[in-house]
Design a protein around this motif. Structure first.
Motif, PDB file in Angstrom:
ATOM      1  N   GLU A 214       0.983  -1.142   0.080  1.00 17.66           N
ATOM      2  CA  GLU A 214       0.008   0.056   0.022  1.00 17.66           C
ATOM      3  C   GLU A 214       0.896   1.277   0.094  1.00 17.66           C
ATOM      4  OE1 GLU A 214      -3.666   1.996   2.622  1.00 17.66           O
ATOM      5  OE2 GLU A 214      -2.680   0.181   3.401  1.00 17.66           O
ATOM      6  N   LEU A 216       1.726   4.773   0.908  1.00 17.21           N
ATOM      7  CA  LEU A 216       1.339   5.539   2.167  1.00 17.21           C
ATOM      8  C   LEU A 216       2.232   6.815   2.011  1.00 17.21           C
ATOM      9  CD1 LEU A 216       0.601   3.307   4.876  1.00 17.21           C
ATOM     10  CD2 LEU A 216      -0.915   4.209   3.457  1.00 17.21           C
ATOM     11  N   HIS A 221      -0.433  12.922   4.344  1.00 13.38           N
ATOM     12  CA  HIS A 221      -1.051  13.019   5.610  1.00 13.38           C
ATOM     13  C   HIS A 221      -0.815  14.075   6.319  1.00 13.38           C
ATOM     14  CE1 HIS A 221      -2.552   8.673   6.245  1.00 13.38           C
ATOM     15  NE2 HIS A 221      -2.060   8.566   5.275  1.00 13.38           N
ATOM     16  N   ASP A 249      -9.188   2.105   8.938  1.00 13.76           N
ATOM     17  CA  ASP A 249      -7.642   2.114   8.373  1.00 13.76           C
ATOM     18  C   ASP A 249      -6.942   1.169   9.511  1.00 13.76           C
ATOM     19  OD1 ASP A 249      -8.358   3.875   6.589  1.00 13.76           O
ATOM     20  OD2 ASP A 249      -7.802   5.564   7.326  1.00 13.76           O
ATOM     21  N   VAL A 253      -1.723   2.653   8.282  1.00 13.46           N
ATOM     22  CA  VAL A 253      -2.163   4.114   7.785  1.00 13.46           C
ATOM     23  C   VAL A 253      -1.925   4.879   9.175  1.00 13.46           C
ATOM     24  CG1 VAL A 253      -4.073   5.273   7.309  1.00 13.46           C
ATOM     25  CG2 VAL A 253      -3.580   3.381   6.280  1.00 13.46           C
ATOM     26  N   VAL A 256       1.536   5.905   9.830  1.00 12.95           N
ATOM     27  CA  VAL A 256       2.131   7.081   8.975  1.00 12.95           C
ATOM     28  C   VAL A 256       1.180   8.376   9.198  1.00 12.95           C
ATOM     29  CG1 VAL A 256       2.011   8.011   6.607  1.00 12.95           C
ATOM     30  CG2 VAL A 256       2.430   5.363   6.919  1.00 12.95           C
ATOM     31  N   HIS A 257       0.217   8.241   9.941  1.00 13.03           N
ATOM     32  CA  HIS A 257      -0.280   9.445  10.497  1.00 13.03           C
ATOM     33  C   HIS A 257       0.213  10.214  11.561  1.00 13.03           C
ATOM     34  CE1 HIS A 257      -3.878  11.918   9.654  1.00 13.03           C
ATOM     35  NE2 HIS A 257      -4.056  12.112  10.799  1.00 13.03           N
TER      36      HIS A 257
END
Length: 292
Positions: A214, A216, A221, A249, A253, A256-257
């Motif tokens: 995925e 990212l 973000h 999510d 995710v 990464v946020h």
């Protein structure tokens, strides 16, 4: 009358034959045969190299073998070798082989030089080392090499004593004349079913688990966090991630946020504050709007 004449002719043929069939030398033994004819004398024009008829039996396999032979033959202690007597006997043998093969004697001369060196070192006064310990025996290295060589030699003798093909026994060969009739397989529906189930089981075991990557973006973000905080003065830390969790999510995710939030704080675009220990953590933009 004719019989008497025939006997006379045969007698004359024996006394004076037309072709002499006897060899020139009767009592000699033929040295060789050339094209089927015996040779009783060596041809005068035959060239024989000087070393052609010389046979040299190499009794010992090397200098260590000779030295070990001299020690074991006289029951010397290998850990306490009388260097003078062994060196004298060793040099006597080297003088013999030098007369026949100087190239072979080279290896033995090297060992003789080592023996003389050891004997000369033993004649020198013994001096203690700087630490007060006794110096090493000059014969120690030679003794170590002799013991290692003797071990290898005994191991080689044990291996040579094992039965060997061609020397101690021969491989037997037997010819079997068998008529082989090919039998056709007898397959039942149950066998076919079992085979198919086995194939399916292997297919499930060898199934590949595909993992998709995925994409990212931390920068993406970061922009989302800035837009989210642009409409409020501050926001609680957990509220910043609750929407992501409720939306389903995954952990990548959310991570990464979180990294995007830390990156904003590092770039002084975001402030993370806490009034006191164990108090709620709040997040807000470092800059405020003009109407605030």
């Amino acid at each position: 009358m004719s019989a008497t004449r025939g006997s006379a002719v045969e007698l004359n043929a024996l006394v004076d034959p037309p072709v002499d069939s006897t060899p020139d030398v009767v009592d000699s033994v033929a040295l060789a045969r050339l094209y089927g004819e015996p040779l009783f004398t060596i041809p005068q024009d035959l060239y024989i190299p000087p070393d052609a008829l010389e046979v040299f039996l190499e009794t010992f396999e090397g200098p260590l073998d000779l030295l070990l032979y001299l020690i074991r033959k006289q029951n010397f202690n290998v850990l306490d070798i009388p260097m003078a007597e062994v060196t004298r006997q060793y040099l006597s043998y080297v003088d013999q082989i030098r007369k026949h093969n100087l190239e072979l004697a080279g290896e033995y001369l090297l060992m003789a030089a080592m023996l003389i060196e050891i004997k000369s070192r033993m004649l020198l006064p013994v001096k203690k080392t700087d630490t007060g310990e006794e110096p090493d025996d000059p014969r120690a290295e030679l003794v170590r090499r002799l013991l290692e060589y003797e071990q290898m030699k005994l191991a080689a003798q044990k291996l040579d004593a094992l039965p060997q093909l061609g020397r101690d026994f021969q491989r037997s060969h037997a010819l079997m004349d068998l008529a082989v009739e090919q039998a056709l397989p007898d397959v039942s529906p149950e066998d076919l079913r079992s085979a198919w189930l086995d194939i399916m089981r292997r297919a499930r075991l060898n199934a590949h688990h595909r993992i998709t990557r995925e994409q990212l973006s931390v920068r993406d973000h970061m922009s989302q966090i800035l837009r989210r905080l642009s409409d409020v003065r501050y926001m609680e830390f957990t509220e910043l991630f609750i929407e992501r969790i409720q939306r389903g999510d995954g952990a990548p995710v959310v991570v990464v946020h979180f990294l995007a939030m830390l990156e904003l704080a590092r770039e002084s675009l975001l402030e993370i504050t806490q009034a006191e220990p164990y108090a709620p953590i709040y997040v807000r933009l470092s800059y405020t709007r003009a109407d605030t």
